[in-house]
Scaffold this motif. Structure first.
Motif, short mmCIF file in Angstrom:
data_model
loop_
_atom_site.label_atom_id
_atom_site.label_comp_id
_atom_site.label_asym_id
_atom_site.label_seq_id
_atom_site.Cartn_x
_atom_site.Cartn_y
_atom_site.Cartn_z
N ARG A 177 -5.41 24.33 -54.22
CA ARG A 177 -4.81 23.00 -54.06
C ARG A 177 -3.39 22.95 -54.66
O ARG A 177 -2.46 22.44 -54.06
N ILE A 178 -3.25 23.56 -55.83
CA ILE A 178 -1.96 23.55 -56.52
C ILE A 178 -0.90 24.32 -55.73
O ILE A 178 0.25 23.90 -55.61
N LEU A 179 -1.34 25.46 -55.18
CA LEU A 179 -0.38 26.27 -54.42
C LEU A 179 0.06 25.51 -53.17
O LEU A 179 1.24 25.54 -52.79
N GLN A 180 -0.89 24.80 -52.56
CA GLN A 180 -0.58 24.00 -51.38
C GLN A 180 0.46 22.91 -51.71
O GLN A 180 1.44 22.73 -50.99
N LEU A 181 0.24 22.23 -52.84
CA LEU A 181 1.12 21.11 -53.20
C LEU A 181 2.49 21.58 -53.69
O LEU A 181 3.50 20.96 -53.41
#
Ligand code: FAD
Length: 321
Positions: A244-248
């Motif tokens: 999720r963090i990499l996506q954001l």
């Protein structure tokens, strides 16, 4: 603490936290307990994020008021340029100043999902964080044009001091480049523009390798960026959260951390992997000269406090004789 930045205490590194406004009544009461724990550790400040389109204006301000009224930590308000006219943004800044907030993180904000590339209509009158920094200074200056001082020996008389009470204005920095930026040079130029606008602190986007931060600092310093640049450290305690963090953020996958989290079967084991990784990162950036650590707390205190303990930033508890 200095007006602009960060001071270490008893040779322990300085630190600060970021939390976000709660989305339910239950989350709000859990957050106050979390803030009590975070504040008890002695941070320089606790910053509170601001939702897209001002969606969290009231709840951000409620959290900031809680920090201000119930703890000794400085409350830092994130503000964005999204969707405001000059007049609306000025009103908002004044509202935060009236609530006693003196520390801000001025950021541009992101386009809503699905917006076309290059579309800036979501922004309103202000188009960059630098413009918001200038506006905060202007509103503060108009609000407090001068300070009255007592003249020694003349109790009834008042002198006028033109020196205004300073606000701390932080800005975002991107060690691995802002996703819209064309080059590292553009990121450094943006930071210089924010400095020229009157920012006196920066906090970085999360990163996973100490060298990303340290080499960015070196380039920023050579270009003339003078203010403290706090490394933003996010302990990542599950494979889902990492995805999720990499996506954001658009950050590159940290392979070693990713594999370690994927192969560890238990949640407690994954949590410990995330803490250990963040501790090593924190220790390495501090050893390289970072002025402190800014921890993304995800509205929980245990994990970030464990990271700070591992980095030697918390006082050692007194032992019984
Ligand atoms: P800017 O500094 O304005 O820069 C954005 C882009 O525009 C960059 O590519 C830059 O190079 C370019 N640019 C800037 N000025 C100029 C110029 N004069 N001419 C040409 N190009 C220019 N978002 C939220 O919505 N709420 C939050 O609470 C929040 N908190 C954050 C906290 C931190 C520590 C960080 C790192 C980010 C946060 N964000 C938050 C995300 C942020 O809004 C986005 O990353 C946004 O896309 C960029 O914000 P900025 O302030 O860096 O923008």
């Amino acid at each position: 603490m200095t007006a602009t930045g960060i001071s270490a205490c008893n040779d322990r590194p300085a630190f600060s936290f970021e939390v976000y406004p709660p989305k339910s009544v239950a989350a709000a009461s859990a957050l106050t307990r979390t803030i009590d724990h975070l504040a008890a550790a002695g941070p320089e400040f606790i910053s509170v994020t601001y939702g897209a389109n001002g969606s969290s204006r009231t709840s951000s301000l409620d959290v900031l008021r809680y920090i201000k009224d119930h703890t000794t930590a400085d409350a830092m308000a994130h503000l964005t340029c999204v969707g405001s006219s000059h007049a609306e943004a000025s009103r908002l800044i004044r509202e935060f100043l009236d609530a006693g907030i003196r520390s801000f993180l001025a950021i541009r904000g992101d386009a809503p999902q699905g917006a076309a590339e290059g579309d800036t209509t979501f922004l309103g009158d202000l188009h960059s964080a630098g413009e918001l920094v200038q506006l905060i200074h202007r509103v503060q200056a108009e609000r407090v044009p001068y300070i009255e001082t007592v003249i020694p020996g003349l109790p009834a008389a008042r002198g006028l001091k033109t020196e205004r009470s300073r606000v701390r204005i932080g800005v975002a920095a991107f060690p691995n480049g802002h996703p819209n930026s064309r080059s590292v040079a553009q990121d450094i130029d943006t930071l210089l523009a924010k400095q020229a606008a009157g920012a006196n602190l920066a906090i970085t986007q999360l990163f996973f390798h100490a060298d990303d931060y340290l080499s960015f600092i070196q380039k920023a310093r050579s270009a003339g960026v003078l203010f403290p640049i706090l490394p933003g450290i996010m302990p990542v305690t599950s494979p889902n959260r990492l995805r999720r963090i990499l996506q954001l953020s658009g950050e590159k996958l940290p392979a070693a951390l990713s594999i370690a989290l994927e192969v560890e079967p238990t949640e407690e084991g994954q949590r410990q992997i995330g803490i250990d990784y963040a501790v090593r990162l924190g220790q390495d950036v501090l050893a390289g000269g970072a002025p402190g650590l800014h921890l993304y707390a995800f509205n929980q205190h245990e994990t970030v406090l464990s990271v700070l303990e591992g980095c030697g930033a918390l006082p050692v508890p007194a032992t019984m004789p």
